[in-house]
Scaffold this motif. Structure first.
Motif, PDB file in Angstrom:
ATOM      1  N   GLU A 434       0.825  -1.205   0.000  1.00  0.00           N
ATOM      2  CA  GLU A 434       0.000   0.000   0.000  1.00  0.00           C
ATOM      3  C   GLU A 434       0.864   1.261   0.000  1.00  0.00           C
ATOM      4  O   GLU A 434       1.942   1.305   0.598  1.00  0.00           O
ATOM      5  CB  GLU A 434      -0.917  -0.010   1.226  1.00  0.00           C
ATOM      6  CG  GLU A 434      -1.963   1.064   1.213  1.00  0.00           C
ATOM      7  CD  GLU A 434      -2.999   0.867   2.301  1.00  0.00           C
ATOM      8  OE1 GLU A 434      -3.850   1.758   2.454  1.00  0.00           O
ATOM      9  OE2 GLU A 434      -2.968  -0.180   2.990  1.00  0.00           O
ATOM     10  N   ARG A 435       0.362   2.300  -0.660  1.00  0.00           N
ATOM     11  CA  ARG A 435       1.060   3.578  -0.690  1.00  0.00           C
ATOM     12  C   ARG A 435       0.613   4.444   0.484  1.00  0.00           C
ATOM     13  O   ARG A 435      -0.577   4.533   0.787  1.00  0.00           O
ATOM     14  CB  ARG A 435       0.787   4.305  -2.017  1.00  0.00           C
ATOM     15  CG  ARG A 435       1.415   3.615  -3.216  1.00  0.00           C
ATOM     16  CD  ARG A 435       1.132   4.383  -4.487  1.00  0.00           C
ATOM     17  NE  ARG A 435       1.753   3.736  -5.643  1.00  0.00           N
ATOM     18  CZ  ARG A 435       1.655   4.185  -6.884  1.00  0.00           C
ATOM     19  NH1 ARG A 435       0.958   5.292  -7.140  1.00  0.00           N
ATOM     20  NH2 ARG A 435       2.249   3.538  -7.869  1.00  0.00           N
ATOM     21  N   THR A 504       6.145   3.494   0.511  1.00  0.00           N
ATOM     22  CA  THR A 504       5.383   2.308   0.121  1.00  0.00           C
ATOM     23  C   THR A 504       5.610   1.207   1.147  1.00  0.00           C
ATOM     24  O   THR A 504       6.749   0.956   1.559  1.00  0.00           O
ATOM     25  CB  THR A 504       5.813   1.804  -1.271  1.00  0.00           C
ATOM     26  OG1 THR A 504       5.587   2.839  -2.228  1.00  0.00           O
ATOM     27  CG2 THR A 504       5.009   0.575  -1.671  1.00  0.00           C
TER      28      THR A 504
END
Length: 564
Positions: A434-435, A504
């Motif tokens: 996930e960012r 990230t």
């Protein structure tokens, strides 16, 4: 305890025209946090504890992602100040309290050295002064504390929330668990029984935890002081204290006091900031390198080394807070000296030094006044003693030297969830890959410090480390997967601005922490350029002007990663 009042900069009844530049800046930060006025309430209530890592069931169901994002005001303080109630200090209680107010401290701890005279006489005498000061100046939060000689180790700060038993707790603890009073310190007569002495330190922590659980005191905290000054705080001891009661032993001094020790031409050609002028001894932990006994940019080697001891503890996935302080005994260039003892009187039978006498000429000293150079900023949601302690325990802490910054706010958020996130000391729960974005809001210095310098921040470093869980070797002091991953150059930027740094999440949990400086002194970090290309470095002995090499550090934010 008498009724408290908001600090001047937070009190809506005080007009902006009556505030100095820093007070105006702090009020602006309070407004931006949405806490100005009635929202920043008086009260002793602690903020809710931050939740632990999401469970496997939560992660599997998709619940528990994101995190808590409290609005905070930062209170500035110092947990390590000495007065005439310490056998080796000089100033009266009121001299220290006035100085702290002059330099903008919201809270402070009188952290007197343990001593039979202190336990039997001084602690009670000082408590009477503290109670009077709390009544006469309710805008200043004044804690009573003790500098504990940790059995088999160095010193530590112990302090409790105000209440009917705060002094009794300290004196009972001092007589039952102090290494110097018992002869349980390293190098003492009982040095051969190191295992027993180390075990006694753990018992001491457990005893404090029980006093808190039982309600004898509302709260109590412990911080390890100047951990690498002598090298006798081994990694396993620090882990043992933390693990015995992590709600009590919350961290360590990231930077010691005595920051004026190496002002050129002042103390001598071998002087080092923090009075870190020692070499390994027979009592030192053999696993520390010789360079560990120095300060780097004024900070303890355990903190300043990226991938070093502090990071090794954080890499276990557990918070360990850092602080800074004055450790004020004798202020540089000050003209006061200790007064003379009356016949037949001494510290053992009074618990208090004679009042100091002004000589009109500079006297020996290594320290700065509380708040003059070293500041610990603690994020709170309410104003009060327990709120400060809750902020310290939650890790909502950043520190600076030389008044490098007026303010710092750090938030880490998932890009898919802009309304939720975490701040310093917190945990963000995310999915693998996930960012996320790190938001760093900086309020640059708005006024000159006491040296006449208007500090300017040159860079902000983001340090990232993998979280691998408890270590097999409890004396391990390296975190091999921690390094500087981003540097933002900010020279010339003034006022308040926000940096947005994308990150990230990989396939394992990690943490991030921040560091920055005025850019005056840099070099390759202790563990190499691939880990830290532009880190703090030691100064030449006798040539360590602290005002010319100032840094800020923040506590970490943890990121708990759940598999897809």
């Amino acid at each position: 305890m008498t009724e408290q009042q908001l600090p001047v900069w937070a009190d809506p009844s005080v007009s902006p025209g009556d505030l100095d530049a820093q007070g105006v800046s702090r009020r602006q930060l309070l407004r931006r946090a949405g806490l100005f006025g009635a929202a920043f309430a008086l009260g002793a209530a602690a903020a809710p504890a931050l939740a632990g890592p999401a469970s496997a069931a939560e992660a599997a169901s998709g619940r528990g992602f994101g995190g808590d994002d409290p609005r905070l005001a930062y209170l500035v303080g110092d947990h390590h100040v000495h007065s005439v109630y310490s056998h080796d200090a000089k100033y009266t209680f009121s001299q220290q309290a006035r100085a702290a107010a002059t330099y903008g401290l919201d809270w402070m701890v009188f952290n007197e050295h343990s001593n039979f005279g202190h336990a039997h006489y001084g602690a009670k005498l000082e408590h009477a002064e503290i109670v009077k000061a709390r009544r006469e100046n309710p805008r200043q939060l004044i804690f009573q504390g003790l500098e504990w000689y940790i059995p088999a180790a160095e010193h530590g700060t112990v302090f409790a929330a105000p209440g009917p038993h705060e002094t009794d707790l300290l004196t009972r603890f001092e007589l039952a668990y102090d290494g110097k009073l018992l002869g349980y310190d390293k190098g003492g007569a009982a040095d051969a029984d190191t295992a027993r002495n180390e075990a006694h330190a753990v018992k001491a922590v457990e005893w404090l935890a029980e006093q808190r659980r039982s309600g004898y005191v509302d709260d109590v905290l412990v911080l390890a002081n100047h951990p690498l000054r002598l090298g006798i705080d081994s990694p396993h001891e620090m882990r043992d204290w933390r693990d015995a009661a992590p709600e009590i032993v919350i961290g360590m001094e990231g930077a010691p006091g005595a920051q004026g020790a190496a002002i050129p031409g002042w103390r001598g050609s071998t002087s080092v900031r923090g009075e870190y002028e020692n070499k390994p001894s027979a009592q030192s932990f053999a696993g520390y390198p010789a360079d560990a006994y120095l300060t780097y940019g004024g900070f303890d080697w355990a903190t300043a080394t990226v991938g070093g001891l502090w990071d090794a503890m954080l890499a276990e996935g557990r918070l360990f807070t850092i602080t800074t302080n004055s450790d004020n005994h004798r202020t540089v260039f000050d003209t006061w000296k200790n007064g003379d003892w009356p016949a037949g009187r001494n510290f053992d039978n009074t618990g208090r030094l004679p009042d100091p006498v002004n000589t009109d000429s500079p006297q020996p000293g290594s320290d700065f006044w509380p708040g003059e150079f070293s500041r610990t900023h603690v994020g709170v949601t309410r104003y009060g003693y327990r709120a400060v302690m809750a902020g310290l325990r939650a890790g909502r802490v950043w520190l600076d030297h030389g008044h490098l910054l007026d303010g710092l706010d750090v938030r880490l958020r998932r890009d898919c969830d802009h309304g939720r996130g975490v701040t310093l000391g917190g945990r963000l729960r995310v999915r693998e890959g996930e960012r996320i974005t790190l938001y760093v809001t900086v309020a640059t210095a708005s006024r000159a410090n006491s040296r006449g310098i208007l500090p300017q921040l040159a860079h902000v470093d983001v340090i990232r480390g993998a979280v691998r869980g408890p270590v097999g070797d409890r004396d391990a002091w390296q975190a091999p997967d921690t390094k500087v991953v981003h540097t933002e150059e900010v020279s010339g930027r003034r006022g308040t601005y926000t940096l947005r740094i994308p990150l990230t999440a990989g396939d394992e949990s990690f943490y991030v922490r921040l560091r920055g400086s005025d850019g005056n002194r840099h070099g390759t970090g202790y563990l190499g350029a691939s880990v830290d290309p532009n880190g703090p470095i030691p100064h030449e002995p006798g040539n360590g002007d602290p005002w010319a090499d100032t840094w800020f550090y923040s506590n970490p934010i943890f990121v708990d990663v759940a598999g897809i």
